[in-house]
Structure formats: C-alpha cells, structure tokens
Enzyme design. Structure first.
Site, PDB file in Angstrom:
ATOM      1  N   GLU A   4      -4.865 -19.004 -36.086  1.00  0.00           N
ATOM      2  CA  GLU A   4      -6.236 -19.253 -36.509  1.00  0.00           C
ATOM      3  C   GLU A   4      -7.078 -19.506 -35.258  1.00  0.00           C
ATOM      4  O   GLU A   4      -6.602 -20.060 -34.283  1.00  0.00           O
ATOM      5  CB  GLU A   4      -6.288 -20.463 -37.444  1.00  0.00           C
ATOM      6  CG  GLU A   4      -5.592 -20.183 -38.750  1.00  0.00           C
ATOM      7  CD  GLU A   4      -5.672 -21.340 -39.732  1.00  0.00           C
ATOM      8  OE1 GLU A   4      -6.533 -22.220 -39.561  1.00  0.00           O
ATOM      9  OE2 GLU A   4      -4.864 -21.342 -40.668  1.00  0.00           O
TER      10      GLU A   4
ATOM     11  N   CYS B 136       0.743 -23.767 -41.007  1.00  0.00           N
ATOM     12  CA  CYS B 136       1.994 -23.031 -40.763  1.00  0.00           C
ATOM     13  C   CYS B 136       3.153 -23.884 -40.257  1.00  0.00           C
ATOM     14  O   CYS B 136       4.172 -24.002 -40.939  1.00  0.00           O
ATOM     15  CB  CYS B 136       1.738 -21.890 -39.784  1.00  0.00           C
ATOM     16  SG  CYS B 136       0.634 -20.666 -40.469  1.00  0.00           S
TER      17      CYS B 136
HETATM   18  C1  UDX Z   1       0.807 -20.779 -35.658  1.00  0.00           C
HETATM   19  C2  UDX Z   1       1.515 -19.763 -34.744  1.00  0.00           C
HETATM   20  O1  UDX Z   1       1.081 -19.951 -33.390  1.00  0.00           O
HETATM   21  C3  UDX Z   1       1.241 -18.340 -35.210  1.00  0.00           C
HETATM   22  O2  UDX Z   1       1.973 -17.427 -34.420  1.00  0.00           O
HETATM   23  C4  UDX Z   1       1.647 -18.217 -36.675  1.00  0.00           C
HETATM   24  O3  UDX Z   1       1.350 -16.919 -37.159  1.00  0.00           O
HETATM   25  C5  UDX Z   1       0.952 -19.252 -37.520  1.00  0.00           C
HETATM   26  O4  UDX Z   1       1.209 -20.562 -36.984  1.00  0.00           O
HETATM   27  P1  UDX Z   1      -1.706 -21.715 -35.911  1.00  0.00           P
HETATM   28  O5  UDX Z   1      -1.145 -22.636 -36.948  1.00  0.00           O
HETATM   29  O6  UDX Z   1      -2.953 -20.963 -36.190  1.00  0.00           O
HETATM   30  O7  UDX Z   1      -0.609 -20.592 -35.506  1.00  0.00           O
HETATM   31  O8  UDX Z   1      -1.998 -22.592 -34.606  1.00  0.00           O
HETATM   32  P2  UDX Z   1      -1.335 -22.842 -33.175  1.00  0.00           P
HETATM   33  O9  UDX Z   1      -2.312 -22.496 -32.142  1.00  0.00           O
HETATM   34  O10 UDX Z   1       0.005 -22.274 -33.059  1.00  0.00           O
HETATM   35  O11 UDX Z   1      -1.219 -24.442 -33.197  1.00  0.00           O
HETATM   36  C6  UDX Z   1      -0.425 -25.112 -34.177  1.00  0.00           C
HETATM   37  C7  UDX Z   1      -0.492 -26.607 -33.984  1.00  0.00           C
HETATM   38  O12 UDX Z   1       0.173 -26.996 -32.789  1.00  0.00           O
HETATM   39  C8  UDX Z   1      -1.909 -27.158 -33.864  1.00  0.00           C
HETATM   40  O13 UDX Z   1      -1.977 -28.372 -34.597  1.00  0.00           O
HETATM   41  C9  UDX Z   1      -2.075 -27.435 -32.382  1.00  0.00           C
HETATM   42  O14 UDX Z   1      -2.962 -28.503 -32.124  1.00  0.00           O
HETATM   43  C10 UDX Z   1      -0.648 -27.838 -32.012  1.00  0.00           C
HETATM   44  N1  UDX Z   1      -0.336 -27.609 -30.584  1.00  0.00           N
HETATM   45  C11 UDX Z   1      -0.291 -26.340 -30.092  1.00  0.00           C
HETATM   46  C12 UDX Z   1      -0.043 -28.693 -29.756  1.00  0.00           C
HETATM   47  O15 UDX Z   1      -0.063 -29.858 -30.180  1.00  0.00           O
HETATM   48  N2  UDX Z   1       0.286 -28.446 -28.443  1.00  0.00           N
HETATM   49  C13 UDX Z   1       0.353 -27.196 -27.932  1.00  0.00           C
HETATM   50  O16 UDX Z   1       0.669 -27.057 -26.747  1.00  0.00           O
HETATM   51  C14 UDX Z   1       0.044 -26.106 -28.777  1.00  0.00           C
END
Ligand code: UDX
Length: 430
Positions: A155, A260
């Site tokens: 997203e 997710c």
């Molecule tokens: C995720 C996957 O990245 C994607 O490939 C899949 O199709 C769907 O799930 P999304 O949920 O959109 O995507 O967000 P993402 O950017 O992956 O972040 C997920 C969560 O992890 C967020 O709450 C974000 O804040 C957290 N996060 C991410 C961290 O806390 N630290 C990080 O270094 C990266």
C-alpha cells in the site's frame, strides 16, 4: 486479452487498472453496488498515489470497466482473477468464504475454457479448493485451469510495485497454462518464476513472514540497544551493509501493522499446525510485535508521569505513510491506552483522518501538526509521513505547553532535537 477481475479492493483495483494500462480489456467486478457506482463516477474507494489518474485514463480509453455483473464479465473473459478479501478468523485461520463465493460465481457463468487465477493471499491448498468448488458447481461441461499468481504490492506504492515487481510468481498446473500468464506479463519485463500451485501459494506467505521477521528482529535488537545505550539506527545500517542481509525492513519502531503481515503470519502459523508443525519462530515474531506498543506507552508514562488531564498530540494515524488504511494501525492501540488513562488526544494525519474518525471518535482532529502542538504536553509520532520530517520545529516547540517528543518511528535526529530544547525519546537510541 479479455480479463475479469473479481473484487475491487487494493489488489483487485490495482491489478485491473495495470492490465488495462497494458492494453487489455478489463472488467472489474464487485458485488457492492455503491462501490461500483462510485468507481464509475471516478471516485476511488481507497487513497493510493497515482491510482485515480490511471483509472480515469483507462476508463476514458474504453479498456477498463466496473460492473456488478459477474456473469457477463466471466462469460467474455479468457482469464479470471480472484482478488477478494481473505480476512482472518478468530483462531488465525484464513476465512475463505469470499474466495468460495467467487469460485461459485465463476462456476455458474463459465461457458468455455478459462484460466482462473488466485491473486488473493490464500493458504496452500486453496488452488485445489477453488478447482473443486468450480468443478462441483459448474453448469456447463467445460474445462478450466486454476493458477496461483500471488501479488506482492505494498500500500502507498501499489501502482509502482505492480508495474515493476521484483518478481512475478506463476504457479500453474502445466507449462501451457503458465505460458498464457507469461504472455500477459511479458510487457512488464520483470523476472518470472514458473512453479507448481502449492509452491506459489507458499512463496507469498514465506515472503511476508520473512519481512515480518526482519522487523521483529530489529525491534528486539532495539530493546537491547536501549538497555545497553547503543543506537539501533547505526546497528541496522551496519548490519544491513552485509549484502546477504540488506538494509530494507530494518527500521525499528512500533512494529508491523496493516492488513497483511499480522494476518498472514497468523495464517501461516495455523497452516503449519494443520500439517503438524509447530512454527515457534513465527510465534516469537508475533510476540515481539505485540510488545512494541505497551513498551512505547511505558516510556511515555515513565517520562511524563500521570496521564490524566495531559494533552497528547499525535502525528500520524494510518498504519504506514502514503495510505489512509487504518487496519491494524498502531495509532488505534496507542490512542486507546492513552485515552483510558485519562489523556486528552489531539491528532493529525494527512489522509487517514476520515477513516480514523469512525474508529477513534473521542480524538480531537486537527488541521495540521501545528494545531496538534498547541498546548500539548507531549507529541507522539506514530506514522512517519514525510511532511512530519519537514516541520518547523521551533514553531512546534513554542506552541507546546511542554516540549516533549516521543518518536515511535525514529524520524528526528536525537541530538539536534534535544539541542532545540525538546525532551526527546525514540526507539532503541540513546
Ligand atoms: C506488505 C508487503 O510488503 C507486501 O509485499 C504484501 O503484498 C502486502 O504486505 P504493506 O502491508 O502494504 O505490504 O506494507 P509494508 O510496507 O510491507 O509495511 C508493513 C508494516 O511493517 C507497516 O506497519 C510498517 O510500518 C512496518 N515496517 C515496515 C516496520 O515497522 N519497519 C520496517 O522496516 C518496514
């Protein structure tokens, strides 16, 4: 190619518009009439950078259609993508009722050979399930194949991710079926892996679980850094320079949320259990993630004392930047604890406030970060929107009753912020 996409959520909408943009005729179907009516008026159900413009362009060019008529869309399609929701049940298992509904709908309309593609995130074995449901309910004696083609878009960067994915995974029963999908994706020009359906289904969960593991790992390291007086940002950078590890997904903070990771990890734990495997590593990933918010709130309480009557300003409400999605957003958990302890909450988010109002009605919503700061005893950063990194901090300080910042995403430089006169606390940094 003529394509039918069932479900107009994140995955369905983005999949539909991308395939239309690549020159295919696409009908996106949803059973919610209001959603389809809005889409036909050019109103998007979600905030996603670049989506609205791309949808409008393809609608004008007569390549993209929105409809509630599943029957008509399936009849004329060569390939049907199932992109419906797969929410979790209470026990963590994935609820496949929408997938089943879509499969039954296809069965009632399938009038010749078609490829049915599962793009929703579904547990291993769902391809077989879809095949059986269609087989059992089909009204014409026609052949079809079921393929797994998981979606990896994030997203906030969904269009870019879908147009230029790191890889395209095609889990197909035969080479001929896989080739049909290859044709569809050929113009994207990204690496493709052809495999069997089971492996493709597992690849999606394994990928999300691995990324979640990186996040929980660095958050556990952040806790050690706090105890030892080390700096987790430097530790992550130093670790990430190892090309076998990489820098991505090593940002310590409040843990992972969204629609997710939390549900997918639980689903994989459940699937493993079904096969008789106790996936202890995944359980620990979830446990570490659960501890993030209580730990952060403890820091806040420890530093500002009694919360009753204190005015806390919250920056960021969505589960991550560039989205208005509030599903499993850390803001909900944190704000509810602070409210329960008697704090007054003022908050601002660039796009998620309308959604947040439905979940957090007791919050006073503000027009910007400066209004949030007026009279506040503390500012709490929950979502790392870019605009928060560019604020006039001198102005923020002067507006606050007590200049204290609790930075849950490590967006500010600790030394500089303290020099400006703030009390400043972040995650895993001295
Ligand atoms: C995720 C996957 O990245 C994607 O490939 C899949 O199709 C769907 O799930 P999304 O949920 O959109 O995507 O967000 P993402 O950017 O992956 O972040 C997920 C969560 O992890 C967020 O709450 C974000 O804040 C957290 N996060 C991410 C961290 O806390 N630290 C990080 O270094 C990266």
């Amino acid at each position: 190619m003529n394509i039918c996409v069932i479900g107009t959520g994140y995955v369905g909408l983005v999949t539909g518009v991308i395939f239309a943009d690549l020159g295919n005729d696409v009908t996106c179907v949803d059973k919610i009439k209001e959603k389809i009516d809005s889409l036909n008026k050019g109103i998007m159900p979600i905030y996603e950078p670049g989506l609205e413009e791309m949808v409008k362009r393809n609608v004008v060019d007569n390549r993209l259609f929105f409809s509630t008529d599943l029957h008509g869309a399936v009849e004329k399609a060569e390939i049907i993508f199932i992109c419906v929701g797969t929410p979790p049940k209470d026990n963590g298992e994935t609820d496949l009722s929408y997938v089943e509904g879509a499969a039954k709908g296809i069965a009632k309309s399938i009038n010749g050979y078609k490829i049915v593609v599962n793009k929703s995130t579904v547990p291993v074995g769902t391809g077989d399930f879809v095949r059986k449901v269609i087989e059992k309910n089909k009204i014409h004696n026609t052949d079809f194949d079921v393929v797994s083609n998981p979606e990896f878009l994030r997203e906030g960067s969904a269009i870019a991710d879908a147009l230029s994915p790191d890889r395209i995974i095609i889990g197909a029963p035969t080479k001929q079926v896989a080739v049909k999908l290859l044709e569809l994706y050929a113009t994207i020009g990204r690496p493709m892996l052809i495999t069997d359906v089971y492996s493709a289904e597992i690849i999606k969960y394994a990928s999300n679980a691995f990324l979640a593991m990186k996040i929980s790992f660095i958050n556990a390291i952040a806790d050690i850094c706090e105890l030892a007086g080390a700096n987790v940002t430097d530790v992550a950078k130093g670790v990430g320079y190892d090309s076998r590890i990489g820098q991505a997904f090593l940002n310590a903070g409040l843990g992972f949320g969204g629609s997710c990771f939390p549900k997918d990890i639980q689903s994989l734990v459940h699937t493993a259990e079904k096969f008789g495997y106790n996936f202890k590593l995944l359980k620990s990933i979830l446990d570490i993630n659960k501890e993030r918010v209580p730990h952060f709130v403890e820091i806040i309480k420890d530093k500002i004392g009694e919360l009753k009557g204190k005015i806390i300003g919250v920056l960021g409400l969505s589960f991550k930047p560039d989205t208005d999605d509030m599903r499993d957003a850390k803001s909900v958990e944190i704000i509810n604890i602070l409210l329960n302890e008697g704090a007054v909450i003022k908050a601002y988010d660039p796009v998620a406030m309308e959604n947040a109002k439905k979940i957090l009605p007791a919050v006073k919503y503000c027009a910007n970060a400066y209004e949030v700061s007026e009279g506040a005893d503390a500012i709490v950063v929950i979502t790392e929107w870019r605009e928060f990194k560019l604020l006039n901090m001198e102005r923020i300080k002067n507006l606050m009753r007590k200049p204290a910042i609790f930075d849950g995403r490590n967006i500010y430089d600790a030394e500089r912020t303290r020099k400006m006169g703030f009390e400043y606390y972040s995650i895993g940094r001295p």
